[in-house]
Design a protein around this motif. Structure first.
Motif, PDB file in Angstrom:
ATOM      1  N   UNK A 116     -22.249  -8.329  -0.586  1.00 33.98           N
ATOM      2  CA  UNK A 116     -23.643  -8.269  -0.052  1.00 33.98           C
ATOM      3  C   UNK A 116     -24.089  -9.767   0.034  1.00 33.98           C
ATOM      4  N   UNK A 117     -23.213 -10.766   0.063  1.00 33.30           N
ATOM      5  CA  UNK A 117     -23.468 -12.166   0.135  1.00 33.30           C
ATOM      6  C   UNK A 117     -24.718 -12.576  -0.707  1.00 33.30           C
ATOM      7  N   UNK A 118     -25.021 -12.156  -1.811  1.00 39.45           N
ATOM      8  CA  UNK A 118     -26.053 -12.623  -2.593  1.00 39.45           C
ATOM      9  C   UNK A 118     -26.126 -14.071  -3.101  1.00 39.45           C
ATOM     10  N   UNK A 119     -27.233 -14.437  -2.955  1.00 36.51           N
ATOM     11  CA  UNK A 119     -27.485 -15.917  -3.349  1.00 36.51           C
ATOM     12  C   UNK A 119     -27.259 -16.127  -5.100  1.00 36.51           C
ATOM     13  N   UNK A 120     -27.888 -14.959  -5.610  1.00 34.14           N
ATOM     14  CA  UNK A 120     -27.524 -14.853  -7.080  1.00 34.14           C
ATOM     15  C   UNK A 120     -26.124 -14.199  -7.269  1.00 34.14           C
ATOM     16  N   UNK A 121     -25.547 -14.704  -8.293  1.00 33.21           N
ATOM     17  CA  UNK A 121     -24.255 -14.525  -9.002  1.00 33.21           C
ATOM     18  C   UNK A 121     -24.526 -14.173 -10.576  1.00 33.21           C
ATOM     19  N   UNK A 122     -23.563 -13.471 -10.931  1.00 37.82           N
ATOM     20  CA  UNK A 122     -23.582 -13.007 -12.448  1.00 37.82           C
ATOM     21  C   UNK A 122     -23.253 -14.406 -13.162  1.00 37.82           C
ATOM     22  N   UNK A 123     -22.517 -15.381 -12.499  1.00 36.40           N
ATOM     23  CA  UNK A 123     -22.444 -16.631 -13.140  1.00 36.40           C
ATOM     24  C   UNK A 123     -23.745 -17.328 -13.617  1.00 36.40           C
ATOM     25  N   UNK A 124     -24.501 -16.975 -12.906  1.00 38.90           N
ATOM     26  CA  UNK A 124     -25.899 -17.672 -13.032  1.00 38.90           C
ATOM     27  C   UNK A 124     -26.603 -16.857 -14.582  1.00 38.90           C
ATOM     28  N   UNK A 125     -26.175 -15.834 -14.769  1.00 40.44           N
ATOM     29  CA  UNK A 125     -26.926 -15.200 -15.925  1.00 40.44           C
ATOM     30  C   UNK A 125     -26.372 -15.522 -17.272  1.00 40.44           C
ATOM     31  N   UNK A 126     -27.161 -15.092 -18.296  1.00 40.15           N
ATOM     32  CA  UNK A 126     -26.587 -15.280 -19.841  1.00 40.15           C
ATOM     33  C   UNK A 126     -26.000 -13.978 -20.258  1.00 40.15           C
ATOM     34  N   UNK A 127     -24.673 -14.004 -20.494  1.00 44.39           N
ATOM     35  CA  UNK A 127     -23.800 -12.892 -21.282  1.00 44.39           C
ATOM     36  C   UNK A 127     -24.376 -12.390 -22.387  1.00 44.39           C
ATOM     37  N   UNK A 128     -24.774 -11.014 -22.530  1.00 40.54           N
ATOM     38  CA  UNK A 128     -25.202 -10.623 -23.695  1.00 40.54           C
ATOM     39  C   UNK A 128     -24.119  -9.857 -24.446  1.00 40.54           C
ATOM     40  N   UNK A 129     -23.617  -8.381 -23.767  1.00 33.93           N
ATOM     41  CA  UNK A 129     -22.587  -7.792 -24.512  1.00 33.93           C
ATOM     42  C   UNK A 129     -21.960  -6.613 -23.411  1.00 33.93           C
ATOM     43  N   UNK A 130     -20.852  -6.452 -23.535  1.00 34.67           N
ATOM     44  CA  UNK A 130     -20.010  -5.377 -22.693  1.00 34.67           C
ATOM     45  C   UNK A 130     -20.139  -4.295 -23.793  1.00 34.67           C
ATOM     46  N   UNK A 131     -20.401  -3.166 -23.240  1.00 36.12           N
ATOM     47  CA  UNK A 131     -20.603  -1.969 -23.982  1.00 36.12           C
ATOM     48  C   UNK A 131     -19.489  -0.894 -23.950  1.00 36.12           C
ATOM     49  N   UNK A 132     -19.133  -0.812 -22.803  1.00 31.37           N
ATOM     50  CA  UNK A 132     -18.306   0.549 -22.633  1.00 31.37           C
ATOM     51  C   UNK A 132     -17.216   0.400 -21.609  1.00 31.37           C
ATOM     52  N   UNK A 133     -16.310   1.474 -21.608  1.00 29.52           N
ATOM     53  CA  UNK A 133     -15.383   1.362 -20.314  1.00 29.52           C
ATOM     54  C   UNK A 133     -15.174   2.797 -19.771  1.00 29.52           C
ATOM     55  N   UNK A 134     -14.714   2.805 -18.787  1.00 33.83           N
ATOM     56  CA  UNK A 134     -14.429   4.287 -18.348  1.00 33.83           C
ATOM     57  C   UNK A 134     -12.934   4.023 -17.291  1.00 33.83           C
ATOM     58  N   UNK A 135     -11.894   4.885 -17.741  1.00 33.71           N
ATOM     59  CA  UNK A 135     -10.604   4.753 -17.075  1.00 33.71           C
ATOM     60  C   UNK A 135     -10.892   5.462 -15.605  1.00 33.71           C
ATOM     61  N   UNK A 136     -10.121   5.065 -14.797  1.00 35.38           N
ATOM     62  CA  UNK A 136      -9.900   5.545 -13.380  1.00 35.38           C
ATOM     63  C   UNK A 136      -8.879   6.686 -13.328  1.00 35.38           C
ATOM     64  N   UNK A 137      -8.680   7.441 -12.346  1.00 33.50           N
ATOM     65  CA  UNK A 137      -7.775   8.149 -12.089  1.00 33.50           C
ATOM     66  C   UNK A 137      -7.072   8.348 -10.776  1.00 33.50           C
ATOM     67  N   UNK A 138      -5.894   8.434 -10.496  1.00 31.58           N
ATOM     68  CA  UNK A 138      -5.500   8.711  -9.232  1.00 31.58           C
ATOM     69  C   UNK A 138      -4.998  10.327  -8.916  1.00 31.58           C
TER      70      UNK A 138
END
Length: 334
Positions: A116-138
Motif C-alpha cells: 500500500x506504499x504506507x508512509x507509516x511502517x511497523x518499525x515505527x511502532x513500539x512492540x508489545x507482544x505476539x499472541x498467537x499463530x495459525x498454520x496454513x494448509x495446501x
C-alpha cells in the motif's frame, strides 16, 4: 465455526461496550499505574479492519480476558478499517507518546505496509507482544490428480504459470506470501507463480471445489468442515509440527520441503511511549496470557500459543518485516 465465531464476536462487542460506558469520559484522563497492583484503566485497542475479522475477534477476546483477570478495566476496542490495515497503522504512528493506545495486528499488516506504499511502517511502532499463530494448509479438491505434495510440486515446477494457486488475501497478505515462499523453497521463481486473489475464504472455497484453481493456500481453519466432509484434501500443513485437528496431514517438512509458515497476530503501541508505559502493557498481557481464561480461549478458537513480549517480539517483528520486504521487492511489489 463461522456462526460460533460470529456469536462470540457479538458477545464480546457487547461486553466491550458495557465496559466503556461504565468507564465514562474520564477514563482517557486516568494514567496507567505501571508497577501497581491496580488494574490498568483507560486503555484503547484499535482493530485496523472490520468487525468480525480475525483481528477483531482476537482484540475483543484480549479485552474480555484482561478484564476477567482484572489486569485492566474498561478496555475499549474500536475499528478503523482501510487499505488492508495501513489506515490504522498510520493513526497509531500519529499517536506518538500515547501509552494508552495499542493496535491489534499481524502478518497481513506487515505486507500491506509495503504493497500500500504506507508512509507509516511497523518499525515505527513500539512492540508489545505476539499472541498467537495459525498454520496454513495446501489443499486440493477431492478429485484432484495431486495426491501428495511431491505430485503437485513435480507438475508445478514443469510449468509454474500454468498452475493457478488461489488465496484469500490480496498481494502482501498471508495467503499471498505463503505460495510465494513455498515456490522459493521448491526452486520456482516467485514471479512465475500464477496467484489468483480471492476476497477471503468465502470466495476461495468455491474456487477450490469448482476446480477453478489447481490448489489453494490459506489458514487451515477455513477448510475444516469441507475436510471432514471429504470435499477437500490437505496435501500438507505449514506448521513445524502436525496439527491435532488434521492428524493425517503431513507438514511441509515431512514432505521434504524446508519451509515453516505461520500467520500470526500481535499487539503494537505508538512510537515514543515511555519504558514504564511499555512495561505496563507487557506485564498486563503476560498476566493475561498466563491465566486459565486465556488458555481456554486458545483452545476454544483453535489458536496456537505463540506468546513473545517486549524485545523478543521486537526482534521477531524486525525479522518478519525484512523477510516480507525482500520477498515483495523480488515480486516488484515493494
Amino acid at each position: 465455526m463461522r456462526s460460533r465465531r460470529a456469536a462470540l464476536v457479538g458477545a464480546l462487542a457487547t461486553v466491550s461496550m458495557i465496559a466503556v460506558s461504565a468507564c465514562g469520559a474520564t477514563a482517557d484522563k486516568e494514567e496507567s499505574a505501571g508497577g501497581s497492583d491496580k488494574p490498568l484503566t483507560g486503555l484503547r485497542l484499535m482493530v485496523p479492519n472490520t468487525p468480525g475479522s480475525g483481528y477483531d475477534l482476537t482484540a475483543r477476546t484480549v479485552s474480555q480476558v484482561m478484564q476477567d483477570t482484572e489486569v485492566a478495566s474498561g478496555v475499549q476496542v474500536f475499528n478503523l478499517p482501510g487499505a488492508s490495515g495501513t489506515v490504522g497503522l498510520q493513526r497509531l504512528v500519529n499517536e506518538k507518546g500515547n501509552g494508552k493506545m495499542a493496535m491489534q495486528m499481524g502478518l497481513g499488516v506487515v505486507g500491506a505496509s509495503y504493497t500500500s506504499k504506507s508512509k507509516a511502517t511497523l518499525t515505527d511502532t513500539t512492540p508489545i507482544a505476539k499472541l498467537i499463530e495459525e498454520a496454513g494448509a495446501i489443499v486440493v479438491p477431492k478429485d484432484s490428480p495431486y495426491k501428495t505434495m511431491d505430485d503437485l510440486v513435480t507438475v508445478w515446477k514443469e510449468n509454474p504459470k500454468k498452475l493457478a494457486v488461489g488465496g484469500g488475501s490480496s498481494p502482501g497478505g498471508p495467503d499471498h506470501l505463503l505460495p510465494m515462499q513455498l515456490a522459493k523453497a521448491v526452486g520456482i521463481k516467485p514471479k512465475d507463480v500464477n496467484y489468483v486473489s480471492y476476497d477471503g475464504g468465502g470466495e476461495l472455497l468455491p474456487a477450490i471445489l469448482g476446480n477453478k484453481i489447481a490448489f489453494g493456500a490459506s489458514g487451515f481453519g477455513e477448510f475444516l468442515d469441507q475436510i471432514e466432509a471429504g470435499q477437500v484434501r490437505v496435501l500438507a500443513v505449514t506448521s513445524e509440527k502436525p496439527i491435532d485437528a488434521l492428524k493425517d496431514a503431513p507438514t511441509l517438512k515431512d514432505s521434504g520441503i524446508d519451509l515453516v509458515f505461520t500467520n500470526w497476530r500481535g499487539i503494537v503501541a505508538p512510537p515514543g511511549i515511555t519504558e514504564e508505559q511499555q512495561k505496563s502493557w507487557v506485564d498486563s498481557l503476560t498476566t493475561m496470557h498466563d491465566s486459565k481464561e486465556w488458555q481456554a480461549q486458545l483452545e476454544k478458537n483453535g489458536w496456537v500459543d505463540a506468546f513473545a513480549a517486549g524485545d523478543e517480539f521486537g526482534t521477531f517483528l524486525t525479522e518478519q518485516d525484512k523477510a516480507v520486504a525482500d520477498l515483495l521487492a523480488e515480486l516488484g511489489l515493494a
